[in-house]
Design an enzyme around this catalytic site. Structure first.
Site, mmCIF file in Angstrom:
data_model
loop_
_atom_site.group_PDB
_atom_site.id
_atom_site.type_symbol
_atom_site.label_atom_id
_atom_site.label_comp_id
_atom_site.label_asym_id
_atom_site.label_seq_id
_atom_site.Cartn_x
_atom_site.Cartn_y
_atom_site.Cartn_z
ATOM 1 N N CYS A 1 3.994 8.016 -3.493
ATOM 2 C CA CYS A 1 4.762 7.310 -2.459
ATOM 3 C C CYS A 1 4.093 5.956 -2.250
ATOM 4 C CB CYS A 1 4.831 8.116 -1.171
ATOM 5 S SG CYS A 1 3.254 8.263 -0.352
ATOM 6 N N LYS B 1 2.922 14.644 15.234
ATOM 7 C CA LYS B 1 3.745 14.891 14.039
ATOM 8 C C LYS B 1 2.972 15.668 12.983
ATOM 9 C CE LYS B 1 3.987 11.696 10.643
ATOM 10 N NZ LYS B 1 3.798 12.090 9.232
ATOM 11 N N ASN B 2 1.752 15.231 12.702
ATOM 12 C CA ASN B 2 1.034 15.847 11.586
ATOM 13 C C ASN B 2 0.482 17.234 11.926
ATOM 14 O OD1 ASN B 2 1.707 13.761 9.976
ATOM 15 N ND2 ASN B 2 -0.301 12.757 10.014
ATOM 16 N N VAL C 1 -9.661 6.675 1.806
ATOM 17 C CA VAL C 1 -8.834 7.890 1.721
ATOM 18 C C VAL C 1 -7.651 7.658 0.772
ATOM 19 C CG1 VAL C 1 -7.493 9.601 3.017
ATOM 20 C CG2 VAL C 1 -9.538 8.591 4.040
ATOM 21 N N ARG D 1 7.178 14.391 1.971
ATOM 22 C CA ARG D 1 6.084 14.920 1.184
ATOM 23 C C ARG D 1 5.448 16.155 1.823
ATOM 24 N NH1 ARG D 1 1.454 14.971 0.160
ATOM 25 N NH2 ARG D 1 0.871 15.027 -2.023
ATOM 26 N N ASP E 1 -4.683 6.470 8.881
ATOM 27 C CA ASP E 1 -3.377 6.240 9.501
ATOM 28 C C ASP E 1 -3.419 5.171 10.593
ATOM 29 O OD1 ASP E 1 -2.315 8.133 7.832
ATOM 30 O OD2 ASP E 1 -2.376 9.761 9.294
ATOM 31 N N ARG F 1 10.368 7.793 10.979
ATOM 32 C CA ARG F 1 9.915 9.096 10.459
ATOM 33 C C ARG F 1 8.812 9.675 11.320
ATOM 34 N NH1 ARG F 1 7.090 8.568 5.509
ATOM 35 N NH2 ARG F 1 6.368 10.538 6.301
ATOM 36 N N ARG G 1 -0.936 10.536 -4.550
ATOM 37 C CA ARG G 1 -0.822 11.746 -3.742
ATOM 38 C C ARG G 1 -0.574 13.027 -4.562
ATOM 39 N NH1 ARG G 1 1.914 10.563 1.879
ATOM 40 N NH2 ARG G 1 0.333 12.054 2.467
ATOM 41 N N PRO G 2 -1.545 13.396 -5.409
ATOM 42 C CA PRO G 2 -1.402 14.635 -6.164
ATOM 43 C C PRO G 2 -1.558 15.858 -5.259
ATOM 44 C CG PRO G 2 -3.585 13.694 -6.496
ATOM 45 C CD PRO G 2 -2.820 12.719 -5.640
ATOM 46 N N ILE G 3 -1.225 17.053 -5.801
ATOM 47 C CA ILE G 3 -1.435 18.287 -5.030
ATOM 48 C C ILE G 3 -2.343 19.256 -5.809
ATOM 49 C CG2 ILE G 3 0.644 18.143 -3.601
ATOM 50 C CD1 ILE G 3 1.872 20.308 -5.512
ATOM 51 N N ASP G 4 -3.154 18.687 -6.706
ATOM 52 C CA ASP G 4 -4.019 19.538 -7.532
ATOM 53 C C ASP G 4 -4.972 20.396 -6.682
ATOM 54 O OD1 ASP G 4 -5.044 16.882 -6.975
ATOM 55 O OD2 ASP G 4 -6.810 17.452 -8.131
#
Ligand code: EPU
Length: 471
Positions: free
Chosen positions: A135, A22-23, A361, A111, A339, A431, A140-143
């Site tokens: 979430c 998936k990832n 993480v 996301r 995970d 999911r 979970r920032p995207i900086d």
């Protein structure tokens, strides 16, 4: 809403194939935005996340002629499911290169939609992507994504919860990114999807980009393999320094995904917690070294049966005693994967002694702890760590899934618990796992899917609300 009803205590046995990752699938699918030519992806797992990504790509001007195949309803029969094979190839072709907005209504459902940011910016000169927000597993920032793309010359604005990136003007009226040295280290290490975004964007930038502190996850190496097949010039993917020499354009490609290391690890942990004997095929053992090391420490036997391709191995996992305790710290790859933390906690809750699991993480990724305690696990949550005092038995109870991997941890605990466990809200699980219920049933687990209390066949992805396709 669907739930799983599990009667624990049956050792799993038999053989099962690991699906495509998936990832890996999500950034690979987004890479189709970098070219006008067809990109064929093989073994894309049929999940809500991959369907939603496809819907997003359609909205962004991509055609998807070959739908991701529904699993044949007959394969709901456990024996058939054990032989599950690869899905039909997925062909993606971008025909309209103008839309550049990934809307909040889509991004909030998944996301990973953020991985269209780099491809859109590189190919269209502009990208507007809703910021995903937090979430169940953390903020979970995207900086780091934005910082990396800004280093390639993008101007950054924020508007109405969206981040808008614009590439600098180049000659001929085009907008094009400019290669640069980009540092992607953050408080918790590198960023996987941030590395995917910057690496994808740099393939079409002018000049050379060097990503320092790049994520080393196998999914990044797989993305680099696809991009290279499309004509990109990339060296070092899978190491902390990736060098990309920008090219003028990219072509199509035909690519087979790597197998899903987290699905593989989950099935291995299921074999171990039930004291079973399971053989996995298409198993990416090479990408699971930290996890198999932990299993071995815990006394679980992991045997590579066919060493020809360690990324697609056949391996046998078996255990006939309670696990020994272990100390686990999640880290970026090749460290222990976050995970697999919840699944490992379920396993170690039955250990003969005390274990410590530390999350480095996503330090807040512990919503499963209170639910495992409901099943009788002895867990003490202290900051980023959980102290696990092994117990002899878990006892079935109703529990609530909170996120994808937490759900997997609860299902595993249910497989080992005495009596009946009901795991509610398994839409989280659907999911990221293709019919985990059927997969486990094919190995002998007593697991049933119920909807509003009524038994139903293992769900097909089409049974879940997907993001509406606005073509
Ligand atoms: N981070 C930042 N700033 C950023 C990006 C990340 O501070 O701009 C932090 C995160 O908050 C986290 C750490 O860096 O503490 C690592 O996050 P990363 O960006 O690597 O995560 P991701 O790329 O968003 C992917 C997987 C996750 C997996 C993580 C870590 C996909 C679609 N998702 O997320 O998978 O846990 O890498 O390996 O590839 C899952 O499959 O259940 C899942 C959550």
């Amino acid at each position: 809403m669907d739930a799983f009803v599990i009667r624990g205590g049956r050792p799993l046995s038999g053989s099962i194939r690991v699906n495509g990752a998936k990832n890996a699938a999500l950034p690979l699918m987004a890479a189709a935005l970098l070219t006008d030519h067809p990109v064929i992806l093989r073994d894309v797992p049929d999940l809500t996340d991959t369907r939603n990504m496809r819907a997003l790509l359609v909205e962004l001007g991509c055609q998807s002629d070959t739908p991701v195949a529904f699993t044949d309803p007959l394969s709901a029969h456990p024996a058939a499911h054990a032989d599950r094979g690869p899905t039909a190839p997925l062909t993606l072709q971008t025909t309209v290169q103008t839309p550049h907005h990934a809307r909040y209504e889509i991004v909030r459902t998944m996301r990973a939609s953020v991985c269209v940011l780099g491809p859109l910016l590189a190919r269209r000169g502009r990208a507007r992507v809703a910021m995903p927000g937090g979430c169940a597993i953390g903020d979970r920032p995207i900086d780091l994504h934005v910082r990396g793309l800004a280093a390639l010359g993008a101007a950054v604005e924020l508007d109405a919860g969206d981040v808008i990136l614009t590439a600098p003007d180049a000659t001929g009226g085009d907008r094009r990114l400019v290669g640069a040295r980009v540092y992607l280290g953050g408080r918790f290490g590198s960023t996987v999807l941030g590395t995917a975004n910057v690496m994808s964007a740099a393939t079409l930038a002018r000049g050379r980009t060097m990503i320092e502190c790049a994520a080393c996850e196998p999914e990044i190496a797989d993305l680099a393999r696809l991009l290279t097949a499309m004509g990109a010039r990339i060296r070092g993917a899978g190491t902390p320094r990736i060098t990309i020499d920008g090219v003028e354009s990219l072509s199509g490609a035909d690519h087979t995904l790597i197998p899903d290391r987290i699905e593989a690890g989950t099935l291995m942990a299921a074999a171990a917690i039930t004291r079973g004997d399971v053989t996995l095929t298409n198993c990416p053992l090479d990408a699971l070294v930290a996890f198999t090391e932990t299993l071995t420490t815990a006394g679980v036997t992991v045997e590579e049966l066919d060493a020809r391709d360690p990324l697609r191995a056949r391996c046998r996992v078996r255990s006939d005693a309670p696990p020994a305790p272990a100390h686990v710290t999640t880290q970026p790859h090749p460290g222990f994967p976050t995970d697999l933390q919840a699944q490992t906690m379920a396993l170690l809750s039955l250990a003969r002694g005390n274990s410590v699991l530390t999350e480095r993480v996503f330090p807040q990724r512990f919503l499963h702890v209170a639910e495992l305690v409901r099943l009788g696990a002895h867990l003490e949550h202290e900051g980023p760590s959980v102290i696990v005092s092994g117990t002899e038995r878990l006892i079935g109870a109703p529990v609530m899934a909170s996120d994808l991997r937490a759900s997997a941890g609860l299902v595993l605990a249910g497989l080992a618990a005495q009596g009946e466990t009901t795991v509610r809200r398994v839409y989280h699980l659907d999911r990221g796992y293709d019919q985990l219920d059927a997969a486990l049933a094919s190995l002998g687990a007593d697991i049933r899917r119920v909807r509003d209390g009524v038994p139903v066949a293992p769900a097909r992805v089409g049974d879940f609300p997907a993001v509406p396709v606005v073509a």
